[in-house]
Write a protein that holds these residues in place. Sequence first.
Motif, short mmCIF file in Angstrom:
data_model
loop_
_atom_site.label_atom_id
_atom_site.label_comp_id
_atom_site.label_asym_id
_atom_site.label_seq_id
_atom_site.Cartn_x
_atom_site.Cartn_y
_atom_site.Cartn_z
N TRP A 113 -6.35 -13.84 12.18
CA TRP A 113 -7.50 -13.28 12.88
C TRP A 113 -8.34 -14.37 13.55
O TRP A 113 -8.78 -14.21 14.68
CB TRP A 113 -8.34 -12.46 11.89
CG TRP A 113 -9.57 -11.90 12.48
CD1 TRP A 113 -10.84 -12.21 12.14
CD2 TRP A 113 -9.65 -10.92 13.53
NE1 TRP A 113 -11.71 -11.50 12.91
CE2 TRP A 113 -11.01 -10.70 13.78
CE3 TRP A 113 -8.70 -10.24 14.30
CZ2 TRP A 113 -11.46 -9.82 14.74
CZ3 TRP A 113 -9.15 -9.36 15.27
CH2 TRP A 113 -10.51 -9.16 15.48
N LEU A 152 -12.81 -7.52 7.06
CA LEU A 152 -13.83 -8.35 7.70
C LEU A 152 -13.77 -8.21 9.22
O LEU A 152 -12.73 -8.39 9.83
CB LEU A 152 -13.59 -9.81 7.32
CG LEU A 152 -14.44 -10.84 8.05
CD1 LEU A 152 -15.90 -10.68 7.66
CD2 LEU A 152 -13.97 -12.23 7.76
N SER A 207 -16.11 -7.27 2.15
CA SER A 207 -15.25 -7.50 3.32
C SER A 207 -14.11 -8.44 2.96
O SER A 207 -14.33 -9.50 2.41
CB SER A 207 -16.05 -8.10 4.46
OG SER A 207 -17.28 -7.45 4.55
N TYR A 208 -12.91 -8.04 3.28
CA TYR A 208 -11.74 -8.85 2.98
C TYR A 208 -11.09 -9.33 4.26
O TYR A 208 -11.19 -8.68 5.31
CB TYR A 208 -10.71 -8.04 2.20
CG TYR A 208 -11.16 -7.69 0.81
CD1 TYR A 208 -10.78 -8.47 -0.26
CD2 TYR A 208 -11.97 -6.59 0.58
CE1 TYR A 208 -11.19 -8.17 -1.53
CE2 TYR A 208 -12.39 -6.29 -0.69
CZ TYR A 208 -11.99 -7.07 -1.75
OH TYR A 208 -12.41 -6.78 -3.00
N LYS A 209 -10.39 -10.46 4.13
CA LYS A 209 -9.57 -10.93 5.25
C LYS A 209 -8.12 -10.74 4.87
O LYS A 209 -7.80 -10.65 3.70
CB LYS A 209 -9.81 -12.42 5.47
CG LYS A 209 -10.84 -12.71 6.51
CD LYS A 209 -10.91 -14.19 6.74
CE LYS A 209 -9.80 -14.68 7.64
NZ LYS A 209 -9.94 -16.09 7.98
N GLY A 210 -7.26 -10.69 5.85
CA GLY A 210 -5.84 -10.75 5.53
C GLY A 210 -5.09 -9.45 5.72
O GLY A 210 -3.93 -9.35 5.38
N GLY A 211 -5.75 -8.43 6.23
CA GLY A 211 -5.00 -7.23 6.58
C GLY A 211 -5.17 -6.10 5.59
O GLY A 211 -5.54 -6.29 4.43
N LEU A 259 -4.09 -5.65 1.75
CA LEU A 259 -4.88 -6.25 0.68
C LEU A 259 -6.03 -5.33 0.24
O LEU A 259 -6.49 -5.40 -0.89
CB LEU A 259 -5.41 -7.62 1.10
CG LEU A 259 -4.33 -8.71 1.09
CD1 LEU A 259 -4.90 -10.03 1.57
CD2 LEU A 259 -3.74 -8.87 -0.30
#
Lengths: 262, 224, 257, 223
Positions: free
Chosen positions: A80, A147, A166-170, A173
């Motif tokens: 991202w 996120l 908020s999470y990153k990585g798709g 997850l």
Amino acid sequence: MKIARLFIAGLALAGLATAASAGTLDEITKRGELRVAVQTQGPPFSLVGANGERTGSSVELAELMAKEMGVKIKFLDFDWDGLIPALLSGKADLLVADMTPTLARGMKVAFTTPYMYTGSTVFTKADSKFKTTEDCKAKGTKIAVLLGATGEKEAKTAFPDADIKSYKGGGPLLLDAVNNGQADCGVNDVSAVKGQSTAYPAGSFTIMPDLLSKEPLAFATRYDEPDLLVWMNLFLNQVTIDGRLQKNLDHWVNSDAWKKDH
Amino acid sequence: MIWQQFLSLAGSYPLALRGLGMTVVLSLISLVLGTLLGFGLGILRTGGNRLISSVIGAWVDLIRGTPFLVQIFLIFFILPEFGIELDAFTAGIIALTNLAACFICEIVAAGIRSVPTGQVEAALASGLSRWQRMRQVVLPQAMRIVLPPLVGQYVLLIKDSSVVSAIGLTDLTRVGWLVVQRVPNGLLVFFLVGVGYFIVCYPLIMLARRLERRMGAAHGEVQL
Amino acid sequence: MTKPTQTKTGPAKTGMIDFRGVNKWFGALNVLKDITLSVEPREVVVVCGPSGSGKSTLIRCINGLETIKDGDLVVDGQRVGDPATNMTQLRTEIGFVFQSFNLYPHKTALENVTLAPVHVRKIPRAEAEKAGRELLAKVGLADKVNAYPAQLSGGQQQRVAIARCLGMRPKIMLFDEPTSALDPEMISEVLDVMVAVAEEGMTMMVVTHEMGFARKVAQRVVFMDAGAIVESGTPDEFFSHPKTDRSRAFLSKILRH
Amino acid sequence: MLENFSFRTIVEYLPLFGQGLVTTVWLSALSFVGALVVGIVLCAMNLQRGWLFRAPAKAYIDAVRATPLLAQLYFLYFGLPRLGFVLPELVVGILALSLNSGAYIAEIIRAGILSIPRGQVEASVASGMTYVQRMRLVVLPQAFKVTIPPLLGQAIVLVKDSALLSLISVAELTRAGQLLASDRFMPAEGFVTIAAFYLLLYYCLKGLAVVSSRWLGSAGARA
């Protein structure tokens, strides 16, 4: 900051030079290669198969674009953080990801007309005490979002008292977080949730039938490539008329058909 | 469920090997280049010239003080605006080499400063030139101090190389991110990624520890 | 005489080492005060004095380990500190023996001796090694050729250090308290080597408190205190009839035991 | 990307960056304290004679040093719930940073203790001190001086590593930059700003290192 200012001064000139160059489509034809930045956020839009082959709804649409242009395709795979810089810096001609064309984002990149509509939905673990969207509005409910995704904004409006994470990585997850109990509910694009939950045994998650919002999805390019933007819109128009778009979406988004091959 | 996921992951081994290969190749090239450059910078840093020394010091601070992600972005996305167009691999090598050189520069400088002045004076008194003093007397003794942390730094740099995924290189960490889309089990996937790094890094840690012991026991101190 | 005064190039009569009005400061501290001293070729001069009197600084100036503030210092016809002087070249003519030996700990005794001849004098390695072995034999260390410094006693290390200097075939040898860091029983083995070097006609300046050595080989003893040369004379004069109170006080302290 | 660099937008997001900075600072500080505790315990274990304590300490230190923080973070974040511990992200994040930096700090402290000349230990043994007294009165005060600079170096690493906590939804400095990148599609503005803030933190810590080493240097001279 001083350095940045110096950069800008120097770059104003460089910027002029690129703007004055020939049309992007001519360039692509000459190069014989369409450079597409993708974000591998997971099924159904963009994923990497077991052997590293790239596939998904958006990926196939991009390949179709290159085919219609009569050039080869080169995928640039960024996370991202690198996606937008790749487009803005000219490393990629266009951006193919499940992106919502918000007005704020539209200030920086040129979006095509939306090619499909989706929306954010709420999902929970099947055996949890959160059965409906209403249940998730309780104070302190932990809600997992992606996120920077539109789902993050939707969740903040729909669940003002909840604890938004908020999470990153798709998307996968998010499902993992809900499955493991780090979050009570998740909010994400309904197509993504449906596509990605297939990695779990059937019936692991409850996906709420109501949508928090209706959201368009679109591809993006730069404002200094107006010819490419026009062409991309034309492309979307054509594939809508001849049914190729519908076929793609039916295979990837509206059913589990893709699962058979992957 | 987990067994099923594990089998599905096992099917991805060619992708994982490619990622591991990318991590190793990228690290290897930039560590070799970074070591050479770092030694050069470290020698200049401790050399007599005040200006050169403080310019190097400022650069090292800048690199150590900012996130590596930002450095790699500047090289890959911003340099093209100045007409320097690099492919992702080259940009990754440059960024990682620069990072390595800056850390190694400080390690080497500390090693050189640890050599007793008497040694330099003895070399000076027998008429060795600047380069000969460095090459024959100072560096060999500095290596005793330099080697263990140098190898330890290599391990850190190999792990830092994961940031290159931001500019589209498929290294080991990136493979983890890609695979987790298909097999959504963060614990399992990143445990395996950890194992991959462990295989590369652990021998280096063993080496660092051995060097430390050897250097400590070697013909070190002058007996008084 | 074309020039009436020769402040830059030195007078017609030149010693091997010539201090003329040399001053040096460490910050505000005047460590060398108006030093004037000439050492003739083949002369052996012993420099003594209380600690902090500037005697080490004095000889360190000769090969440029310390820089001087003003005055002239001419060594072997070349002005020290003059940009025109090739200091590296001049240093090859001067051997310097340190109090703490400063042997290279990562090199064997032989490598210590051959390092500079090979790299500075560009003598072929085989030849340098042959000469190095001879020198080590001369200082009584034929059996320690391949030993590392840490495997040698202090006295042996200092003898290697002397051999290392001799390996460059210097015109001058400087000794900075060469026996102060040694155990008493090792002092004589080092002094014996120094006497042998002196008897071969080497120009030497030796900072030491070993008065036996001074009596035996020195032509002159220079007594320093607080950065100045207080007294200078033959060993006999100096030890038997010290002229100043300061030198008397100094001698009574070092000769008491 | 730079020709349209918008300082105005950065200013608009400044409160967010400020909050992120504050979070980064206090969570790093807490993690560092935790890391010191972990490091001291590990080091004490590692300096024991018997293998019973040494072996696990060594294994732990090696495992941490040889694997990326990301893997460790996920190991805790996804692994703990399976064992029945569901902890808030911040707690997991601080735990992960403490456990990670602790391994490095254990090595730093060990090097510091080993740098104390043998004579010092022998002198304290000769004067009849117990192991604890020797450590407390003779070894540790001297080791402290040697370890301060590398400890601050590790603190700098820790502050930069804390950026990884944005992955598990901790709203720290990097998150603020990422928001600017995803809401407004202004990555250059976002990342240049966080770089500036990290640089600020770096210089603060470096200043602290210089001041403390000067202070300790003079303290050593007095002693």
